[in-house]
Scaffold this active site. Structure first.
Site, PDB file in Angstrom:
ATOM      1  N   CYS A 258      -6.540 106.829  38.178  1.00 17.28           N
ATOM      2  CA  CYS A 258      -5.775 107.847  38.947  1.00 17.28           C
ATOM      3  C   CYS A 258      -6.574 108.162  40.201  1.00 17.28           C
ATOM      4  CB  CYS A 258      -5.570 109.126  38.141  1.00 17.28           C
ATOM      5  SG  CYS A 258      -4.797 108.914  36.547  1.00 17.28           S
ATOM      6  N   ALA A 260      -5.994 108.616  43.706  1.00 14.42           N
ATOM      7  CA  ALA A 260      -5.722 109.422  44.913  1.00 14.42           C
ATOM      8  C   ALA A 260      -6.409 110.783  44.848  1.00 14.42           C
ATOM      9  CB  ALA A 260      -4.217 109.606  45.075  1.00 14.42           C
ATOM     10  N   GLY A 262      -8.701 109.300  46.715  1.00 14.25           N
ATOM     11  CA  GLY A 262      -9.632 108.192  46.946  1.00 14.25           C
ATOM     12  C   GLY A 262     -11.088 108.575  47.078  1.00 14.25           C
ATOM     13  N   GLY A 263     -11.407 109.855  46.990  1.00 20.68           N
ATOM     14  CA  GLY A 263     -12.801 110.300  47.148  1.00 20.68           C
ATOM     15  C   GLY A 263     -13.741 109.676  46.133  1.00 20.68           C
ATOM     16  N   LYS A 264     -13.323 109.668  44.866  1.00 19.38           N
ATOM     17  CA  LYS A 264     -14.209 109.158  43.814  1.00 19.38           C
ATOM     18  C   LYS A 264     -14.287 107.632  43.866  1.00 19.38           C
ATOM     19  CE  LYS A 264     -13.097 113.139  40.909  1.00 19.38           C
ATOM     20  NZ  LYS A 264     -11.926 113.599  41.673  1.00 19.38           N
ATOM     21  N   CYS A 379     -10.217 118.695  37.129  1.00 16.15           N
ATOM     22  CA  CYS A 379     -10.657 119.826  37.954  1.00 16.15           C
ATOM     23  C   CYS A 379     -10.071 121.118  37.382  1.00 16.15           C
ATOM     24  CB  CYS A 379     -10.291 119.628  39.419  1.00 16.15           C
ATOM     25  SG  CYS A 379      -8.543 119.351  39.721  1.00 16.15           S
TER      26      CYS A 379
END
Length: 441
Positions: A258, A260, A262-264, A379
Site C-alpha cells: 500500500c 501511496a 510513496g514516502g516509505k 498511523c
C-alpha cells in the site's frame, strides 16, 4: 483575493464536499499569486476553524436563535471564522475580525450581514461568559473543548485513562513540525542544512533518524528549488522510522503493498542505495501518478510502480520477497494534527477496518521468503487496528514471529517485543504503530 476570502472558499469546499483540509488547500492555493503573509493567515484560519469546529458551533448555539445545523453554509463558515479570530488570534484586532467578516457576508449573503454582525459583537461584549464551556459531563466537556466526536474521547479514557487522554488532546492541538528526509543519494544532511539556511530556512538535525531535518518557515514547498532538484522529500519522523525498522540490505527485493503517496517506498529504495528493487503498489490511478512523480524527482531507478489491490492475493508474488511492508489503510487517529477532520469521524466508519487490515496483512505475509521480514504499520493509536491485528495474525500463522526492533536509536516501549507504539503526547511525533515479524519457515 485576500486571505480571509481564500480561507472562506476553502472552508466551504471542506464543508460541502467532505474534503480533507490539506487537499482542499493544495487545490485552491495552487495557482494563486498571494503574499506569504496572506498565505499564512488563510492557512491559520482554515486549520483553526476545522480544528475547533464543535467549540465554535457551541458558541454560535449559545448566542443564536437559529442553531448551527439550520444555518446556511456561508453564514455558518463566516461566523466560525469571525469567532475563531476573536477567541484565538491575539494578533488580529477584534474590530478587524468583525469588520472583515461582515464585509464577506455582504458579498456572499447580504441579508445575513446584520445577524452576523450582532453575533460577533455579542461575543466581544460578553467574551468571558460566551467563551466559557458549561457542560457537566466530562466526555461532552472534552468533546466540546477540543472538538472531537464523543466516542473517541470515551474510547481513549477507557483505554488510556483521563490524564493521558487530556495530554493527547492537548498534543493533537499543537501545530505539527515539518520534517524533511534528505535524499542521501544526492546530498548529505549537513550539505542540505547549509543550502536550506542559505535560503533563509531554519533547519535542525533530528537525532532519531540520521537523514531527518526539522525545518521552520519553509513555505510553498512545491516551488522550492531544492525540493524540485530532488534533494529532499517531506516525511514525518514516525513514517521514516518504518523504513529504518525494515532496514533493507542492498540488492534486496522489497514489496510495499500500500505504497501511496510513496514516502516509505522511496525511503526503502534510498536505503538500498538505488540497488535491488522496490515494488510499490497501490490501487488508485492518481496515487500511482503521485508515487511515480516522487520516484522521478528523487532520481530513483530501483522502484517499480504497479497497480494492484492489496486485499486481493497475487499468486505471482508468493514466497518471492526479502522484505514486505504492509502500511495498511487505517483510521488515522495518530495524525489528527495533520488532518483535523479525522476528529469528526463516526465510529461506524471505522468498524470494518480491522478485517480489511487483517486481510491485507495475511496476503502480504504470503509474499515473504523464508527468513524474510514482514513489517505491519498504521498511523493510528487504536489497539484494535494494531496489536490486536498482529496477535490474531500470529495465532493463525505460526510460521511468523515478532523480532526485536534494534535499528533505531530511540528508546520506545516494546521495542524488544517487536513492535512500537508511538504517541504524539509522549514522543512528539505522529501517532504510529510499527511491528516487525520474521518468517521462520
Amino acid at each position: 483575493m485576500k486571505a480571509r476570502e481564500i480561507a472562506f472558499k476553502v472552508l466551504c469546499d471542506i464543508e460541502d464536499n467532505n474534503n480533507y483540509s490539506n487537499i482542499a488547500i493544495n487545490k485552491h492555493f495552487k495557482n494563486l499569486e498571494i503574499t506569504n503573509q496572506d498565505r499564512g493567515l488563510a492557512t491559520e484560519l482554515i486549520y483553526g476553524v476545522v480544528e475547533n469546529k464543535y467549540y465554535l458551533d457551541y458558541i454560535i448555539d449559545k448566542l443564536s436563535k437559529i442553531k448551527t445545523q439550520k444555518l446556511s453554509t456561508y453564514v455558518k463558515i463566516l461566523l466560525r471564522m469571525g469567532i475563531y479570530q476573536i477567541a484565538f488570534l491575539d494578533s488580529i484586532s477584534e474590530y478587524a475580525a468583525v469588520n472583515e467578516t461582515v464585509n464577506l457576508v455582504k458579498k456572499y449573503d447580504k441579508r445575513s450581514s446584520g445577524f452576523v454582525n450582532a453575533i460577533l459583537r455579542n461575543v466581544i461584549r460578553n467574551k468571558e461568559d460566551v467563551l466559557d464551556i458549561n457542560i457537566d459531563s466530562k466526555i461532552m466537556y472534552l468533546s466540546t473543548k477540543y472538538s472531537y466526536s464523543p466516542w473517541m474521547i470515551k474510547d481513549w479514557i477507557k483505554n488510556f485513562g483521563e490524564e493521558f487522554t487530556e495530554d493527547l488532546l492537548e498534543a493533537n492541538n499543537e501545530k505539527p513540525s515539518i520534517y524533511l528526509r534528505t535524499n542521501t543519494l544526492k546530498i548529505t544532511r549537513d550539505e542540505l542544512i547549509n543550502k536550506l539556511e542559505q535560503g533563509g530556512i531554519k533547519s535542525f538535525k533530528v537525532p532519531t533518524v540520521e537523514e531527518a531535518i526539522r525545518v521552520e518557515n519553509l513555505k510553498n514547498i512545491e516551488n522550492n528549488d531544492l525540493f524540485k532538484e530532488g534533494l529532499f522529500t517531506i516525511q514525518d519522523i514516525s513514517s521514516m522510522i518504518v523504513g529504518k525498522v525494515i532496514s533493507p540490505k542492498e540488492k534486496s527485493l522489497v514489496l510495499d503493498v500500500c505504497s501511496a503517496p510513496g514516502g516509505k517506498s522511496t525511503h526503502l529504495a534510498t536505503l538500498m542505495n538505488n540497488t535491488g528493487k522496490v515494488v510499490a503498489r497501490d490501487v488508485f490511478e492518481h496515487k500511482l501518478k503521485l508515487i511515480n512523480s516522487t520516484v522521478s524527482r528523487l532520481g530513483l531507478t530501483n522502484v517499480e510502480v504497479e497497480s494492484f489491490d492489496a486485499s486481493e492475493i497475487d499468486n505471482n508474488s508468493i514466497d518471492k520477497f526479502d522484505y514486505v511492508l504492509a502500511d495498511v489503510p487505517c483510521s488515522g487517529l495518530g495524525i489528527i494534527r495533520r488532518k483535523p477532520e479525522i476528529k469528526y469521524k463516526a465510529k461506524a466508519e471505522l468498524k470494518d477496518l480491522p478485517s480489511i487490515q487483517s486481510k491485507i496483512l495475511y496476503n502480504a505475509s504470503k509474499y515473504v521468503k523464508v527468513g524474510g521480514i514482514l513489517v505491519y504499520s498504521t498511523c493510528t493509536i487504536q489497539d484494535v487496528e494494531n496489536i490486536s491485528v498482529i496477535n490474531d495474525f500470529l495465532k493463525e500463522n505460526d510460521n511468523f514471529e515478532l523480532v526485536p526492533i534494534d535499528e533505531i536509536n530511540v528508546d520506545l516501549d516494546n521495542q524488544d517485543k517487536g513492535y512500537l507504539k508511538i504517541y504524539p503526547n509522549i514522543h512528539g511525533m505522529d501517532g504510529f504503530f510499527i511491528s516487525k515479524l520474521r518468517r521462520v519457515r
